[in-house]
Write a protein that holds these residues in place. Structure first.
Motif, PDB file in Angstrom:
ATOM      1  N   GLU A   1     -19.428  -5.473  15.732  1.00 56.01           N
ATOM      2  CA  GLU A   1     -18.822  -5.417  14.440  1.00 56.01           C
ATOM      3  C   GLU A   1     -19.615  -4.195  13.876  1.00 56.01           C
ATOM      4  O   GLU A   1     -19.154  -3.079  13.175  1.00 56.01           O
ATOM      5  N   ALA A   2     -20.615  -3.284  14.380  1.00 53.84           N
ATOM      6  CA  ALA A   2     -21.148  -2.130  13.878  1.00 53.84           C
ATOM      7  C   ALA A   2     -19.868  -1.406  13.901  1.00 53.84           C
ATOM      8  O   ALA A   2     -19.912  -0.293  13.439  1.00 53.84           O
TER       9      ALA A   2
ATOM     10  N   SER B   1     -11.265   0.464  17.113  1.00 47.68           N
ATOM     11  CA  SER B   1     -11.843   1.281  15.637  1.00 47.68           C
ATOM     12  C   SER B   1     -11.124   2.657  15.133  1.00 47.68           C
ATOM     13  O   SER B   1     -10.785   2.817  14.073  1.00 47.68           O
TER      14      SER B   1
ATOM     15  N   GLN C   1     -17.351  -1.730  11.563  1.00 41.79           N
ATOM     16  CA  GLN C   1     -17.920  -1.431   9.817  1.00 41.79           C
ATOM     17  C   GLN C   1     -19.020   0.090   9.930  1.00 41.79           C
ATOM     18  O   GLN C   1     -17.392   0.501   8.661  1.00 41.79           O
ATOM     19  N   VAL C   2     -18.578   0.546  10.625  1.00 41.09           N
ATOM     20  CA  VAL C   2     -18.838   2.130  10.851  1.00 41.09           C
ATOM     21  C   VAL C   2     -17.428   3.066  10.475  1.00 41.09           C
ATOM     22  O   VAL C   2     -16.777   3.547  10.274  1.00 41.09           O
TER      23      VAL C   2
ATOM     24  N   LEU D   1     -20.644   3.535   3.799  1.00 46.11           N
ATOM     25  CA  LEU D   1     -20.818   1.923   3.669  1.00 46.11           C
ATOM     26  C   LEU D   1     -20.952   2.105   2.376  1.00 46.11           C
ATOM     27  O   LEU D   1     -21.237   0.212   2.656  1.00 46.11           O
TER      28      LEU D   1
ATOM     29  N   GLU E   1     -14.209   0.044   8.477  1.00 49.94           N
ATOM     30  CA  GLU E   1     -14.515   0.070   6.939  1.00 49.94           C
ATOM     31  C   GLU E   1     -14.948   1.361   6.338  1.00 49.94           C
ATOM     32  O   GLU E   1     -14.849   2.199   4.976  1.00 49.94           O
ATOM     33  N   GLY E   2     -16.688   2.095   7.154  1.00 53.09           N
ATOM     34  CA  GLY E   2     -16.832   3.273   6.244  1.00 53.09           C
ATOM     35  C   GLY E   2     -15.765   4.122   5.762  1.00 53.09           C
ATOM     36  O   GLY E   2     -15.138   4.706   4.888  1.00 53.09           O
TER      37      GLY E   2
ATOM     38  N   ASN F   1     -14.087   3.112   2.504  1.00 51.80           N
ATOM     39  CA  ASN F   1     -14.901   3.771   1.684  1.00 51.80           C
ATOM     40  C   ASN F   1     -14.376   4.955   1.193  1.00 51.80           C
ATOM     41  O   ASN F   1     -14.240   5.813  -0.105  1.00 51.80           O
TER      42      ASN F   1
END
Length: 350
Positions: free
Chosen positions: A94-95, A155, A98-99, A57, A102-103, A106
């Motif tokens: 959300e978590a 996800s 995010q991982v 992240l 979005e991870g 990245n």
């Protein structure tokens, strides 16, 4: 001659550490393993692996590590899996996004920035089977995704789309859709072992087929994908189902595990799906009123009574994948490991 450099995200995790191990065993690669956590106690650590703590992240951390490692291929196994009852609720969405999303974004950017030739993403069969209440019989990669109703499948679908969307002539990507993974030190075998007191009960008919994959077979598939992207790259821009290729009823899988601990159910009490659904609803209401997680829900029932198995013809054709450890042997090895963990430390083995 310099060996190709491989970077594995989640490299100290359950799957990632096995991928690292398999890559080293080939003697064909230099390996960097990154993870937010250091190797856990009991993890086999190789002096041939460079371990770096980094958070997917954090683009800055990734940029630094990737620039130093200069990998040819990135294997992205890092992710967040909702455990137990959380699988069926939106809590923690959300978590997870995010991982897992979005991870992954990245990692893709860091891979491209450092000049990597390709990326292999650890996806999941949940991109399909998290559409609860539907049977998936011998499905292949032509089946459309985007219909998952659970957070994890959603996800993984979003992340897979990012990965395959990043494929280009200069950056090859592929996605390995794994069945539920089990093996030594996993969470599946202990959960099934804990069900021994209620082993006489069967949800629905009990004859619905499902898929699993043994840990080392899953790792082997990743190594084959690495070799493919470095050579023919026929796996580029492809999503590929990877399982043990041995669909089994959930009931038979449970019994095979229980037998390893000396237990065989003496009777079978079938609970109709409709009755189980109301039991699940009642359990959810009790959980809501008391704040206690009872571990039983309508989602669990929907998961447990449908058909879920995949064709691995594409994995065999493109990756030349063939499971090296059979399901019976995998169950035996995994249960033996749990049994050894349960044994008192001062108990001698004669």
């Amino acid at each position: 001659m310099d060996l190709p450099r491989i970077l594995v995200t989640g490299g100290t995790g359950f799957l990632g550490s096995e991928v690292v191990k398999r890559l080293i065993e080939t003697n064909k690669f230099e390996v960097t393993a990154i993870d937010i956590n250091p190797p856990s106690l009991g993890t086999e650590i190789s002096s041939d692996v460079r371990y770096v703590r980094a958070n997917i992240l954090s683009p800055a951390e990734l940029h630094k590590v990737f620039a130093e490692a200069r990998p040819s291929i990135v294997v992205h196994t890092a992710g967040l899996v909702p455990a137990g009852h959380a699988r069926y609720h939106q809590k923690g969405k959300e978590a997870v996004f995010q991982v897992n999303v979005e991870g992954t974004r990245n990692v893709i950017e860091a891979s491209k920035e450092c000049g990597a030739k390709g990326l292999i993403f650890t996806s999941s069969v949940t991109v399909l089977v998290d559409e609860l209440g539907k049977d998936f019989v011998n499905v292949n990669e032509e089946w459309p995704t985007g219909r998952a109703s659970l957070v994890y499948g959603q996800s993984k679908t979003a992340a897979e789309n990012l990965v395959l969307g990043a494929n280009s002539p200069d950056f090859s990507t592929c996605s390995l859709r794994l069945a539920p993974i089990f093996g030594p030190n996993d969470s599946i075998i202990p959960q099934l072992h804990s069900l021994i007191p209620t082993s006489s009960f069967i949800l629905g008919s009990g004859d619905n087929l499902t898929d699993f994959i043994y840990l080392s077979n899953a790792a082997d598939a990743h190594v084959l994908a690495v070799q493919n992207l470095l050579n023919s790259a026929t796996a580029a821009d492809q999503a590929i189902f990877v399982t043990n290729g041995e669909p089994i009823t959930a009931r038979d899988f449970c019994i095979a595990v229980w037998k390893e601990f000396g237990h065989v159910p003496s009777r079978a009490i079938r609970i109709p799906v409709g009755v189980a659904w109301w039991m699940g609803l009642s359990a959810e209401a009790f959980s809501w009123l008391t704040g206690k997680d009872v571990g039983f829900s309508r989602g669990l029932i929907s998961d447990g009574v449908v058909e879920r198995y995949m064709s691995i013809a594409k994995a065999r054709r493109i990756l030349r994948y063939s499971p090296s450890v059979s399901l019976p042997d995998a169950i035996r090895i995994s249960c033996a490991k749990l049994e050894s963990r349960k044994r008192p430390k001062n108990e001698e083995i004669l």
